[in-house]
Design a protein around this motif. Structure first.
Motif, PDB file in Angstrom:
ATOM      1  N   ILE A 115       0.850  -1.188   0.000  1.00 57.87           N
ATOM      2  CA  ILE A 115       0.000   0.000   0.000  1.00 57.87           C
ATOM      3  C   ILE A 115       0.893   1.248   0.000  1.00 57.87           C
ATOM      4  N   ASP A 116       0.577   2.157  -0.915  1.00 61.78           N
ATOM      5  CA  ASP A 116       1.385   3.363  -1.088  1.00 61.78           C
ATOM      6  C   ASP A 116       1.540   4.116   0.234  1.00 61.78           C
ATOM      7  N   ARG A 117       2.769   4.613   0.473  1.00 62.39           N
ATOM      8  CA  ARG A 117       3.060   5.354   1.705  1.00 62.39           C
ATOM      9  C   ARG A 117       2.144   6.553   1.900  1.00 62.39           C
ATOM     10  N   GLY A 118       1.723   7.132   0.784  1.00 65.28           N
ATOM     11  CA  GLY A 118       0.863   8.309   0.833  1.00 65.28           C
ATOM     12  C   GLY A 118      -0.448   8.051   1.561  1.00 65.28           C
ATOM     13  N   GLN A 119      -0.910   6.802   1.557  1.00 73.04           N
ATOM     14  CA  GLN A 119      -2.162   6.478   2.241  1.00 73.04           C
ATOM     15  C   GLN A 119      -2.011   6.658   3.750  1.00 73.04           C
ATOM     16  N   MET A 134      -4.219   2.253  10.293  1.00 76.35           N
ATOM     17  CA  MET A 134      -4.115   0.840   9.905  1.00 76.35           C
ATOM     18  C   MET A 134      -5.501   0.243   9.711  1.00 76.35           C
ATOM     19  N   ARG A 135      -6.350   0.473  10.703  1.00 77.31           N
ATOM     20  CA  ARG A 135      -7.657  -0.189  10.729  1.00 77.31           C
ATOM     21  C   ARG A 135      -8.596   0.302   9.623  1.00 77.31           C
ATOM     22  N   TYR A 136      -8.643   1.618   9.417  1.00 69.82           N
ATOM     23  CA  TYR A 136      -9.630   2.143   8.475  1.00 69.82           C
ATOM     24  C   TYR A 136      -9.092   2.348   7.072  1.00 69.82           C
ATOM     25  N   VAL A 137      -7.773   2.507   6.946  1.00 74.26           N
ATOM     26  CA  VAL A 137      -7.226   2.876   5.632  1.00 74.26           C
ATOM     27  C   VAL A 137      -6.323   1.780   5.049  1.00 74.26           C
ATOM     28  N   ILE A 138      -5.330   1.338   5.817  1.00 75.40           N
ATOM     29  CA  ILE A 138      -4.327   0.433   5.241  1.00 75.40           C
ATOM     30  C   ILE A 138      -4.854  -1.006   5.135  1.00 75.40           C
ATOM     31  N   LEU A 139      -5.321  -1.566   6.253  1.00 76.56           N
ATOM     32  CA  LEU A 139      -5.706  -2.985   6.238  1.00 76.56           C
ATOM     33  C   LEU A 139      -6.846  -3.305   5.259  1.00 76.56           C
TER      34      LEU A 139
ATOM     35  N   MET B  81      -3.724  18.871   5.213  1.00 73.54           N
ATOM     36  CA  MET B  81      -2.659  18.784   4.213  1.00 73.54           C
ATOM     37  C   MET B  81      -3.203  18.226   2.906  1.00 73.54           C
ATOM     38  N   VAL B  82      -2.752  18.828   1.811  1.00 74.04           N
ATOM     39  CA  VAL B  82      -3.124  18.365   0.477  1.00 74.04           C
ATOM     40  C   VAL B  82      -1.840  17.946  -0.227  1.00 74.04           C
ATOM     41  N   PHE B  83      -1.865  16.732  -0.801  1.00 72.61           N
ATOM     42  CA  PHE B  83      -0.646  16.139  -1.355  1.00 72.61           C
ATOM     43  C   PHE B  83      -0.592  16.258  -2.873  1.00 72.61           C
ATOM     44  N   GLN B  84       0.620  16.157  -3.385  1.00 75.91           N
ATOM     45  CA  GLN B  84       0.793  16.192  -4.840  1.00 75.91           C
ATOM     46  C   GLN B  84      -0.001  15.071  -5.520  1.00 75.91           C
ATOM     47  N   HIS B  85       0.040  13.877  -4.928  1.00 74.89           N
ATOM     48  CA  HIS B  85      -0.620  12.736  -5.558  1.00 74.89           C
ATOM     49  C   HIS B  85      -1.963  12.406  -4.908  1.00 74.89           C
ATOM     50  N   PHE B  86      -2.617  13.405  -4.367  1.00 75.84           N
ATOM     51  CA  PHE B  86      -3.984  13.340  -3.830  1.00 75.84           C
ATOM     52  C   PHE B  86      -4.113  12.448  -2.604  1.00 75.84           C
ATOM     53  N   ASN B  87      -3.634  11.179  -2.742  1.00 78.75           N
ATOM     54  CA  ASN B  87      -3.722  10.209  -1.655  1.00 78.75           C
ATOM     55  C   ASN B  87      -5.133  10.037  -1.118  1.00 78.75           C
ATOM     56  N   LEU B  88      -6.113  10.020  -2.020  1.00 76.65           N
ATOM     57  CA  LEU B  88      -7.476   9.674  -1.596  1.00 76.65           C
ATOM     58  C   LEU B  88      -7.507   8.199  -1.233  1.00 76.65           C
ATOM     59  N   PHE B  89      -8.477   7.821  -0.387  1.00 75.78           N
ATOM     60  CA  PHE B  89      -8.592   6.417  -0.008  1.00 75.78           C
ATOM     61  C   PHE B  89      -9.415   5.698  -1.079  1.00 75.78           C
ATOM     62  N   PRO B  90      -8.777   4.829  -1.881  1.00 73.30           N
ATOM     63  CA  PRO B  90      -9.475   4.279  -3.056  1.00 73.30           C
ATOM     64  C   PRO B  90     -10.598   3.310  -2.718  1.00 73.30           C
ATOM     65  N   HIS B  91     -10.600   2.768  -1.489  1.00 73.01           N
ATOM     66  CA  HIS B  91     -11.646   1.797  -1.130  1.00 73.01           C
ATOM     67  C   HIS B  91     -12.867   2.487  -0.540  1.00 73.01           C
ATOM     68  N   LYS B  92     -12.844   3.819  -0.502  1.00 71.27           N
ATOM     69  CA  LYS B  92     -13.980   4.538   0.071  1.00 71.27           C
ATOM     70  C   LYS B  92     -14.553   5.507  -0.959  1.00 71.27           C
ATOM     71  N   THR B  93     -15.849   5.771  -0.852  1.00 66.70           N
ATOM     72  CA  THR B  93     -16.463   6.724  -1.765  1.00 66.70           C
ATOM     73  C   THR B  93     -15.967   8.118  -1.418  1.00 66.70           C
ATOM     74  N   VAL B  94     -16.277   9.057  -2.301  1.00 68.50           N
ATOM     75  CA  VAL B  94     -15.884  10.449  -2.071  1.00 68.50           C
ATOM     76  C   VAL B  94     -16.421  10.910  -0.714  1.00 68.50           C
ATOM     77  N   MET B  95     -17.696  10.643  -0.447  1.00 71.90           N
ATOM     78  CA  MET B  95     -18.279  11.082   0.816  1.00 71.90           C
ATOM     79  C   MET B  95     -17.582  10.407   2.006  1.00 71.90           C
ATOM     80  N   GLU B  96     -17.299   9.108   1.873  1.00 72.59           N
ATOM     81  CA  GLU B  96     -16.620   8.395   2.971  1.00 72.59           C
ATOM     82  C   GLU B  96     -15.202   8.921   3.191  1.00 72.59           C
ATOM     83  N   ASN B  97     -14.543   9.292   2.091  1.00 73.97           N
ATOM     84  CA  ASN B  97     -13.217   9.906   2.211  1.00 73.97           C
ATOM     85  C   ASN B  97     -13.288  11.152   3.083  1.00 73.97           C
ATOM     86  N   ILE B  98     -14.336  11.934   2.842  1.00 70.90           N
ATOM     87  CA  ILE B  98     -14.454  13.221   3.533  1.00 70.90           C
ATOM     88  C   ILE B  98     -14.879  13.039   4.989  1.00 70.90           C
TER      89      ILE B  98
END
Lengths: 218, 240
Positions: A115-119, A134-139, B81-98
């Motif tokens: 998993i990308d470090r940025g996550q 870990m629990r909500y994002v990485i795992l 913080m806002v990153f160059q490569h966004f780093n959104l959580f791909p397993h979550k919807t836009v709303m869940e990300n927020i």
């Protein structure tokens, strides 16, 4: 060449019991092995070398020696030491779990590190603790990537549970060998056993495919 | 609001930051420019301790984050913080990300988190994407979601680490527009960027970094039209 279906019919009650036991041994191995594997994988990932060391050696030992040898050691050595007598089922479950845990630990480690470090950075930048990140994002993401290699490992585990026959655990292969011994025949018992294993492994990969498709996010 | 004192950072034997001193006032927009490898991103990442700090101090609203006893998670809640490569959580919807961090970190009720999320999505012009997954969005849309995600924690400071560098040229504008709006609303911001036009238009102050040092800092007009140092002149002549 004649094929004696009557033999298979005669032994079918035992084969069914054996199949159920194989399923039980495999499930126990998968469950215990997965929990233990996660723990060992996280242990190996610790930054402090000295603390990671026992986990590294655990994996080295269980991955580097044959399961066959491990089953014999556990059946005739470890289990009698623990409960004062031998017990094929207990020994098989312990051996399968400990062995699978070594492989599963590496699958977990690879999954988490992929998993990308940025996550982790994004999660931490939002104020989450390491554990929350870990629990909500990485795992959850790592888990999705672990399904194919975990599926592989589970299939291997189902097949390797056949080694339990050597310590008289009455699973599929045990009854196959009994049949073969009684009738001095090869094809009926071993082909039957092969087909039962095939049905088990195909069912498992089918279930894993469904799971993988469910977790897709597009 | 942010006070950086003699900040130093080394990676192995390589010295990336050689003693940075900066004070950022409330509502100020500070833009950091400089060649790649100048340490500007590292400097930004030290402000919320995404990089360990080798020496010196960083104070966020009087809290010294280099002090081991201060709770960095609490500080980060206030620093988006806002990153160059966004780093959104791909397993979550836009709303869940927020809503993830407001729910789990701030512990606010789901209903409230969602309505706040919707409000932020409107602000960045993506209210129709609430249930979409990040993979289905364009780069510009992803970055706007990332900004909304950071804002959902209601931070007092926003850090932007080259927010438009990974975008296709035609999407840069829509992201800069959102950042400009934040600046107009009085958000305290530190922005690392290669967009000189943006630096000039939005920055209250521009910092030029090179070799892990602040070479020059001044009002945008001064630095772009009348740079004092040779290195600043050389850099600007290449990028303007």
């Amino acid at each position: 060449m004649d094929f004696r279906f009557d033999m298979i019919i005669e032994y079918s009650p035992y084969l069914i019991k054996g199949t159920l036991l194989t399923i039980g041994l495999s499930l126990a191995g998968i469950l215990i092995g997965t929990v233990l594997g996660l723990f060992i994988g996280l242990g190996k990932m610790q930054r402090r070398r000295l603390l990671a060391w026992p986990f590294v050696w655990y994996i080295t030992f269980f991955r580097g020696t044959p399961l066959f040898v491990q089953i014999l050691l556990i059946h005739f050595g470890v289990v009698p030491m623990l409960i004062g007598q031998t017990n094929g089922i207990v020994a098989t479950i312990i051996a399968l779990s400990l062995n699978a845990a070594a492989y599963i630990a590496e699958i977990f480690r690879a999954g988490i590190q992929s998993i990308d470090r940025g996550q982790m950075e994004a999660a931490r930048s939002l104020g989450m603790t390491h554990v929350q990140a870990m629990r909500y994002v990485i795992l959850p993401q790592a888990f999705k990537r672990m399904i194919p290699p975990l599926g592989n490992e589970f299939i291997v585990l189902i097949k390797e549970s056949s080694l339990a026959a050597i310590v008289a655990t009455p699973e599929i292969m045990y009854w196959g060998r009994v049949m073969a011994g009684k009738y001095y025949r090869v094809w009926e018992p071993y082909l039957t056993a092969a087909i039962i294993y095939l049905i088990l492994t195909i069912s498992l990969s089918f279930l894993l495919n469904i799971l993988e498709r469910r977790l897709k996010t597009e | 609001m942010i006070k950086v004192e003699n900040l130093q950072k080394t990676f192995g034997s390589h010295k990336v930051l050689n003693g940075i001193n900066v004070v950022v006032q409330p509502q100020e927009v500070v833009v950091v420019i400089g060649p790649s490898g100048s340490g500007k991103s590292t400097f930004l990442r030290c402000i919320n301790l995404l990089e360990t700090i080798t020496d010196g101090h960083v104070l966020i609203e009087e809290v010294d984050i280099t002090d081991k006893s201060s709770n960095i998670n609490k500080v980060r809640e206030e620093v988006g913080m806002v990153f160059q490569h966004f780093n959104l959580f791909p397993h979550k919807t836009v709303m869940e990300n927020i809503t993830l961090a407001p729910l789990k970190v701030r512990g606010i009720p789901e209903q409230q988190a969602r309505s706040k999320g919707m409000e932020l999505l409107k602000k960045v012009g993506l209210e129709d994407k609430a249930e979409a997954y990040p993979d289905s969005l364009s780069g510009g849309q992803k970055q706007r979601v990332a900004i909304a995600r950071a804002l959902a924690m209601e931070p007092k400071i926003m850090l932007f680490d080259e927010p438009t560098s990974a975008l296709d040229p035609e999407m840069v504008g829509e992201v800069l527009e959102v950042i400009k709006q934040l600046a107009r609303e009085g958000m305290t911001m530190v922005v690392v960027t290669h967009e000189m036009g943006f630096a000039r238009e939005v920055g209250d102050r521009v910092i030029f970094m090179d070799g892990g040092l602040i070479i020059e800092e001044n009002k945008p007009r001064e630095i772009f039209e009348n740079p004092q140092h040779e290195r600043t002149k050389a850099f600007l002549s290449k990028v303007l």
